[in-house]
Design a protein around this motif. Structure first.
Motif, PDB file in Angstrom:
ATOM      1  N   ASN A 108       0.537  63.766  35.340  1.00  0.00           N
ATOM      2  CA  ASN A 108      -0.439  64.639  35.992  1.00  0.00           C
ATOM      3  C   ASN A 108       0.034  66.081  36.047  1.00  0.00           C
ATOM      4  O   ASN A 108      -0.791  66.999  36.064  1.00  0.00           O
ATOM      5  CB  ASN A 108      -0.801  64.100  37.370  1.00  0.00           C
ATOM      6  N   ARG A 109       1.340  66.311  36.045  1.00  0.00           N
ATOM      7  CA  ARG A 109       1.834  67.695  35.928  1.00  0.00           C
ATOM      8  C   ARG A 109       1.404  68.289  34.596  1.00  0.00           C
ATOM      9  O   ARG A 109       0.966  69.438  34.539  1.00  0.00           O
ATOM     10  CB  ARG A 109       3.361  67.729  36.040  1.00  0.00           C
ATOM     11  N   GLU A 110       1.547  67.503  33.543  1.00  0.00           N
ATOM     12  CA  GLU A 110       1.103  67.968  32.219  1.00  0.00           C
ATOM     13  C   GLU A 110      -0.388  68.279  32.228  1.00  0.00           C
ATOM     14  O   GLU A 110      -0.820  69.278  31.644  1.00  0.00           O
ATOM     15  CB  GLU A 110       1.407  66.919  31.159  1.00  0.00           C
ATOM     16  N   ARG A 111      -1.166  67.424  32.862  1.00  0.00           N
ATOM     17  CA  ARG A 111      -2.615  67.645  32.931  1.00  0.00           C
ATOM     18  C   ARG A 111      -2.952  68.935  33.678  1.00  0.00           C
ATOM     19  O   ARG A 111      -3.828  69.695  33.263  1.00  0.00           O
ATOM     20  CB  ARG A 111      -3.303  66.457  33.604  1.00  0.00           C
ATOM     21  N   LEU A 112      -2.284  69.166  34.782  1.00  0.00           N
ATOM     22  CA  LEU A 112      -2.536  70.394  35.548  1.00  0.00           C
ATOM     23  C   LEU A 112      -2.138  71.634  34.754  1.00  0.00           C
ATOM     24  O   LEU A 112      -2.875  72.628  34.732  1.00  0.00           O
ATOM     25  CB  LEU A 112      -1.782  70.361  36.880  1.00  0.00           C
ATOM     26  N   ALA A 113      -0.985  71.585  34.106  1.00  0.00           N
ATOM     27  CA  ALA A 113      -0.537  72.725  33.304  1.00  0.00           C
ATOM     28  C   ALA A 113      -1.490  72.982  32.144  1.00  0.00           C
ATOM     29  O   ALA A 113      -1.767  74.139  31.799  1.00  0.00           O
ATOM     30  CB  ALA A 113       0.880  72.487  32.794  1.00  0.00           C
ATOM     31  N   ALA A 114      -2.022  71.910  31.550  1.00  0.00           N
ATOM     32  CA  ALA A 114      -2.970  72.061  30.436  1.00  0.00           C
ATOM     33  C   ALA A 114      -4.333  72.552  30.921  1.00  0.00           C
ATOM     34  O   ALA A 114      -5.015  73.286  30.211  1.00  0.00           O
ATOM     35  CB  ALA A 114      -3.126  70.729  29.702  1.00  0.00           C
ATOM     36  N   ALA A 115      -4.709  72.172  32.133  1.00  0.00           N
ATOM     37  CA  ALA A 115      -6.020  72.568  32.667  1.00  0.00           C
ATOM     38  C   ALA A 115      -6.030  74.023  33.149  1.00  0.00           C
ATOM     39  O   ALA A 115      -7.074  74.682  33.104  1.00  0.00           O
ATOM     40  CB  ALA A 115      -6.412  71.648  33.816  1.00  0.00           C
ATOM     41  N   PHE A 116      -4.879  74.515  33.605  1.00  0.00           N
ATOM     42  CA  PHE A 116      -4.809  75.865  34.172  1.00  0.00           C
ATOM     43  C   PHE A 116      -3.671  76.689  33.567  1.00  0.00           C
ATOM     44  O   PHE A 116      -2.873  77.292  34.299  1.00  0.00           O
ATOM     45  CB  PHE A 116      -4.644  75.778  35.697  1.00  0.00           C
ATOM     46  N   PRO A 117      -3.603  76.779  32.243  1.00  0.00           N
ATOM     47  CA  PRO A 117      -2.475  77.507  31.638  1.00  0.00           C
ATOM     48  C   PRO A 117      -2.457  78.988  32.002  1.00  0.00           C
ATOM     49  O   PRO A 117      -1.372  79.563  32.183  1.00  0.00           O
ATOM     50  CB  PRO A 117      -2.684  77.303  30.139  1.00  0.00           C
ATOM     51  N   ASP A 118      -3.625  79.599  32.118  1.00  0.00           N
ATOM     52  CA  ASP A 118      -3.674  81.024  32.458  1.00  0.00           C
ATOM     53  C   ASP A 118      -3.157  81.278  33.866  1.00  0.00           C
ATOM     54  O   ASP A 118      -2.472  82.276  34.112  1.00  0.00           O
ATOM     55  CB  ASP A 118      -5.091  81.570  32.323  1.00  0.00           C
ATOM     56  N   LEU A 119      -3.481  80.398  34.792  1.00  0.00           N
ATOM     57  CA  LEU A 119      -3.014  80.548  36.165  1.00  0.00           C
ATOM     58  C   LEU A 119      -1.492  80.455  36.233  1.00  0.00           C
ATOM     59  O   LEU A 119      -0.836  81.317  36.827  1.00  0.00           O
ATOM     60  CB  LEU A 119      -3.654  79.477  37.058  1.00  0.00           C
ATOM     61  N   PHE A 120      -0.922  79.421  35.611  1.00  0.00           N
ATOM     62  CA  PHE A 120       0.524  79.280  35.614  1.00  0.00           C
ATOM     63  C   PHE A 120       1.198  80.474  34.939  1.00  0.00           C
ATOM     64  O   PHE A 120       2.190  81.003  35.446  1.00  0.00           O
ATOM     65  CB  PHE A 120       0.940  77.969  34.928  1.00  0.00           C
ATOM     66  N   ALA A 121       0.656  80.917  33.831  1.00  0.00           N
ATOM     67  CA  ALA A 121       1.239  82.056  33.110  1.00  0.00           C
ATOM     68  C   ALA A 121       1.146  83.341  33.928  1.00  0.00           C
ATOM     69  O   ALA A 121       2.100  84.121  33.980  1.00  0.00           O
ATOM     70  CB  ALA A 121       0.549  82.231  31.761  1.00  0.00           C
ATOM     71  N   ARG A 122      -0.005  83.560  34.565  1.00  0.00           N
ATOM     72  CA  ARG A 122      -0.195  84.778  35.358  1.00  0.00           C
ATOM     73  C   ARG A 122       0.776  84.816  36.542  1.00  0.00           C
ATOM     74  O   ARG A 122       1.383  85.850  36.830  1.00  0.00           O
ATOM     75  CB  ARG A 122      -1.644  84.868  35.839  1.00  0.00           C
ATOM     76  N   VAL A 123       0.927  83.690  37.225  1.00  0.00           N
ATOM     77  CA  VAL A 123       1.847  83.643  38.368  1.00  0.00           C
ATOM     78  C   VAL A 123       3.289  83.809  37.898  1.00  0.00           C
ATOM     79  O   VAL A 123       4.068  84.547  38.497  1.00  0.00           O
ATOM     80  CB  VAL A 123       1.661  82.329  39.164  1.00  0.00           C
TER      81      VAL A 123
ATOM     82  N   ALA B  13       3.460  67.706  43.866  1.00  0.00           N
ATOM     83  CA  ALA B  13       3.326  66.308  44.288  1.00  0.00           C
ATOM     84  C   ALA B  13       3.068  65.345  43.130  1.00  0.00           C
ATOM     85  O   ALA B  13       3.248  64.136  43.283  1.00  0.00           O
ATOM     86  CB  ALA B  13       2.196  66.195  45.307  1.00  0.00           C
ATOM     87  N   ALA B  14       2.665  65.871  41.986  1.00  0.00           N
ATOM     88  CA  ALA B  14       2.216  65.031  40.867  1.00  0.00           C
ATOM     89  C   ALA B  14       3.359  64.349  40.133  1.00  0.00           C
ATOM     90  O   ALA B  14       4.497  64.826  40.123  1.00  0.00           O
ATOM     91  CB  ALA B  14       1.422  65.885  39.881  1.00  0.00           C
ATOM     92  N   ASP B  15       2.998  63.246  39.480  1.00  0.00           N
ATOM     93  CA  ASP B  15       3.932  62.586  38.570  1.00  0.00           C
ATOM     94  C   ASP B  15       3.934  63.378  37.257  1.00  0.00           C
ATOM     95  O   ASP B  15       3.099  64.269  37.065  1.00  0.00           O
ATOM     96  CB  ASP B  15       3.529  61.122  38.344  1.00  0.00           C
ATOM     97  N   PRO B  16       4.871  63.101  36.356  1.00  0.00           N
ATOM     98  CA  PRO B  16       4.975  63.891  35.119  1.00  0.00           C
ATOM     99  C   PRO B  16       3.689  63.960  34.285  1.00  0.00           C
ATOM    100  O   PRO B  16       3.356  65.023  33.753  1.00  0.00           O
ATOM    101  CB  PRO B  16       6.095  63.193  34.343  1.00  0.00           C
TER     102      PRO B  16
END
Length: 65
Positions: free
Chosen positions: A36-51, A31-34
């Motif tokens: 905030n997408r960057e912010r989410l990816a930076a805040a949870f890099p391990d989660l994104f990488a693990r999934v 749902a995020a704009d670009p």
């Protein structure tokens, strides 16, 4: 990770397979704009990488000598 990989990971998170928290992060990412997408990816890099790794495992080739 590329933008496409992050998006695929977020879509996979939305399914709930990786828990409610991950599903919420996936929903927020989609749902995020670009910015905030960057912010989410930076805040949870391990989660994104693990999934991403869970859904796209690296194949090891073992050669028997």
């Amino acid at each position: 990770m590329t933008d496409a990989q992050l998006r695929r990971a977020a879509v996979a998170m939305q399914s709930g397979t990786h828990g409610h928290f991950a599903a919420s992060i996936g929903d927020a990412y989609i749902a995020a704009d670009p910015t905030n997408r960057e912010r989410l990816a930076a805040a949870f890099p391990d989660l994104f990488a693990r999934v991403h790794e869970f859904h796209n495992p690296r194949l090891e080739i073992v050669i028997n000598e």
